[in-house]
Write a protein that holds these residues in place. Structure first.
Motif, PDB file in Angstrom:
ATOM      1  N   TYR A 159      42.017  47.928  35.934  1.00  6.61           N
ATOM      2  CA  TYR A 159      42.371  46.634  36.506  1.00  6.61           C
ATOM      3  C   TYR A 159      42.802  45.688  35.414  1.00  6.61           C
ATOM      4  O   TYR A 159      42.543  45.897  34.234  1.00  6.61           O
ATOM      5  N   TRP A 160      43.527  44.667  35.824  1.00  3.30           N
ATOM      6  CA  TRP A 160      43.978  43.631  34.916  1.00  3.30           C
ATOM      7  C   TRP A 160      43.937  42.301  35.630  1.00  3.30           C
ATOM      8  O   TRP A 160      43.936  42.226  36.854  1.00  3.30           O
ATOM      9  N   ILE A 161      43.893  41.281  34.829  1.00  7.20           N
ATOM     10  CA  ILE A 161      44.045  39.906  35.299  1.00  7.20           C
ATOM     11  C   ILE A 161      45.203  39.346  34.486  1.00  7.20           C
ATOM     12  O   ILE A 161      45.134  39.296  33.259  1.00  7.20           O
ATOM     13  N   ASN A 162      46.268  38.982  35.168  1.00  7.20           N
ATOM     14  CA  ASN A 162      47.488  38.542  34.500  1.00  7.20           C
ATOM     15  C   ASN A 162      47.910  37.160  34.965  1.00  7.20           C
ATOM     16  O   ASN A 162      47.596  36.746  36.083  1.00  7.20           O
ATOM     17  N   LYS A 163      48.668  36.522  34.109  1.00  8.21           N
ATOM     18  CA  LYS A 163      49.366  35.294  34.495  1.00  8.21           C
ATOM     19  C   LYS A 163      50.850  35.615  34.474  1.00  8.21           C
ATOM     20  O   LYS A 163      51.370  36.136  33.482  1.00  8.21           O
TER      21      LYS A 163
ATOM     22  N   VAL B 256      51.482  32.033  38.466  1.00 10.11           N
ATOM     23  CA  VAL B 256      50.446  32.599  39.336  1.00 10.11           C
ATOM     24  C   VAL B 256      49.523  33.471  38.489  1.00 10.11           C
ATOM     25  O   VAL B 256      49.985  34.240  37.655  1.00 10.11           O
ATOM     26  N   VAL B 257      48.215  33.295  38.686  1.00 15.51           N
ATOM     27  CA  VAL B 257      47.220  34.155  38.046  1.00 15.51           C
ATOM     28  C   VAL B 257      46.731  35.108  39.125  1.00 15.51           C
ATOM     29  O   VAL B 257      46.363  34.674  40.224  1.00 15.51           O
ATOM     30  N   PHE B 258      46.745  36.405  38.807  1.00  7.33           N
ATOM     31  CA  PHE B 258      46.394  37.405  39.809  1.00  7.33           C
ATOM     32  C   PHE B 258      45.646  38.556  39.153  1.00  7.33           C
ATOM     33  O   PHE B 258      45.663  38.715  37.930  1.00  7.33           O
ATOM     34  N   TYR B 259      45.008  39.359  39.995  1.00 10.51           N
ATOM     35  CA  TYR B 259      44.360  40.573  39.506  1.00 10.51           C
ATOM     36  C   TYR B 259      44.854  41.740  40.344  1.00 10.51           C
ATOM     37  O   TYR B 259      45.283  41.565  41.480  1.00 10.51           O
ATOM     38  N   GLN B 260      44.812  42.925  39.747  1.00 15.55           N
ATOM     39  CA  GLN B 260      45.187  44.134  40.467  1.00 15.55           C
ATOM     40  C   GLN B 260      44.298  45.277  40.008  1.00 15.55           C
ATOM     41  O   GLN B 260      43.917  45.345  38.833  1.00 15.55           O
ATOM     42  N   VAL B 261      44.002  46.167  40.936  1.00 16.00           N
ATOM     43  CA  VAL B 261      43.235  47.372  40.656  1.00 16.00           C
ATOM     44  C   VAL B 261      44.125  48.552  41.010  1.00 16.00           C
ATOM     45  O   VAL B 261      44.611  48.644  42.132  1.00 16.00           O
TER      46      VAL B 261
ATOM     47  N   ALA C 253      48.432  39.434  29.955  1.00 12.55           N
ATOM     48  CA  ALA C 253      47.026  39.606  30.317  1.00 12.55           C
ATOM     49  C   ALA C 253      46.216  38.360  29.991  1.00 12.55           C
ATOM     50  O   ALA C 253      46.425  37.708  28.970  1.00 12.55           O
ATOM     51  N   MET C 254      45.292  38.066  30.871  1.00  9.00           N
ATOM     52  CA  MET C 254      44.321  36.999  30.661  1.00  9.00           C
ATOM     53  C   MET C 254      43.008  37.644  30.204  1.00  9.00           C
ATOM     54  O   MET C 254      42.814  38.853  30.328  1.00  9.00           O
ATOM     55  N   ASN C 255      42.093  36.831  29.743  1.00 12.64           N
ATOM     56  CA  ASN C 255      40.775  37.304  29.332  1.00 12.64           C
ATOM     57  C   ASN C 255      39.898  37.446  30.570  1.00 12.64           C
ATOM     58  O   ASN C 255      39.723  36.494  31.327  1.00 12.64           O
ATOM     59  N   LYS C 256      39.331  38.628  30.770  1.00 13.37           N
ATOM     60  CA  LYS C 256      38.518  38.868  31.965  1.00 13.37           C
ATOM     61  C   LYS C 256      37.291  37.971  32.011  1.00 13.37           C
ATOM     62  O   LYS C 256      36.794  37.646  33.092  1.00 13.37           O
ATOM     63  N   ASP C 257      36.813  37.533  30.861  1.00 17.14           N
ATOM     64  CA  ASP C 257      35.631  36.675  30.836  1.00 17.14           C
ATOM     65  C   ASP C 257      35.937  35.251  31.305  1.00 17.14           C
ATOM     66  O   ASP C 257      35.025  34.488  31.606  1.00 17.14           O
TER      67      ASP C 257
ATOM     68  N   GLY D 243      45.251  40.562  44.280  1.00 18.20           N
ATOM     69  CA  GLY D 243      44.941  39.254  44.843  1.00 18.20           C
ATOM     70  C   GLY D 243      45.334  38.118  43.922  1.00 18.20           C
ATOM     71  O   GLY D 243      45.356  38.266  42.698  1.00 18.20           O
ATOM     72  N   VAL D 244      45.646  37.000  44.519  1.00 18.14           N
ATOM     73  CA  VAL D 244      46.002  35.791  43.783  1.00 18.14           C
ATOM     74  C   VAL D 244      44.725  35.010  43.495  1.00 18.14           C
ATOM     75  O   VAL D 244      43.937  34.742  44.401  1.00 18.14           O
ATOM     76  N   ILE D 245      44.526  34.660  42.238  1.00 20.48           N
ATOM     77  CA  ILE D 245      43.376  33.852  41.826  1.00 20.48           C
ATOM     78  C   ILE D 245      43.735  32.375  41.891  1.00 20.48           C
ATOM     79  O   ILE D 245      42.974  31.564  42.398  1.00 20.48           O
ATOM     80  N   SER D 246      44.904  32.030  41.356  1.00 23.35           N
ATOM     81  CA  SER D 246      45.362  30.633  41.409  1.00 23.35           C
ATOM     82  C   SER D 246      46.879  30.603  41.291  1.00 23.35           C
ATOM     83  O   SER D 246      47.496  31.549  40.799  1.00 23.35           O
TER      84      SER D 246
END
Length: 150
Positions: free
Chosen positions: A48-52, A33-38, A72-76, A24-27
């Motif tokens: 899972y990761w949250i990437n830009k 684009v910042v997104f996450y994937q599982v 990778a972005m910081n999950k927090d 999914g796209v976060i922003s």
């Protein structure tokens, strides 16, 4: 162009890559684009990761030379996404994850694809198992995007 359209849109990735449980796209802002994937992994917990990602088209003025780089972005920094993914899937966060796709035109209907990535699956996965999984899944991923582009 069609291949890069599929690569550069993480909202389409679950339809392209059968190993993804969710994407999914976060922003999105401009070419970033910042997104996450599982990812669904056999025998071990999902990851899972949250990437830009930054998407660049027609690099150096060369029509069809496209590149995506990601890190990778910081999950927090995304607690709502982090909590939803961890609650729903029990997934382990992959903190080290960066790389690129580079597509260079080779003729009117083909291109050379370079995919490079560095990641650490986290958790208690033996290095040999992670390497084996990458060697198996990366060609499948490249071919899946080819099928989506066609």
């Amino acid at each position: 162009d069609a291949y890069f359209a599929a690569v550069s849109d993480p909202g389409r990735h679950t339809a392209v890559n059968s190993m993804l449980r969710e994407s999914g796209v976060i922003s999105q802002s401009g070419n970033a684009v910042v997104f996450y994937q599982v990812v669904d992994l056999p025998l071990i917990s999902d990851r899972y990761w949250i990437n830009k990602a930054v998407n660049e088209r027609n690099l150096g003025g060369v029509s069809g030379h496209h590149r995506q780089t990601w890190y990778a972005m910081n999950k927090d920094d995304y607690p709502t996404v982090r909590d939803a993914v961890e609650d729903k899937f029990g997934a382990v966060f992959t903190a080290i994850n960066y790389g690129m796709w580079d597509l260079v035109p080779a003729s009117d209907s083909s291109c050379t694809i370079t995919y490079a990535g560095i990641s650490d699956p986290g958790g208690s996965v033996p290095g040999g198992a992670a390497s084996w999984a990458s060697e198996k899944s990366l060609p499948d991923n490249i071919n899946s995007f080819y099928s989506a582009a066609r």
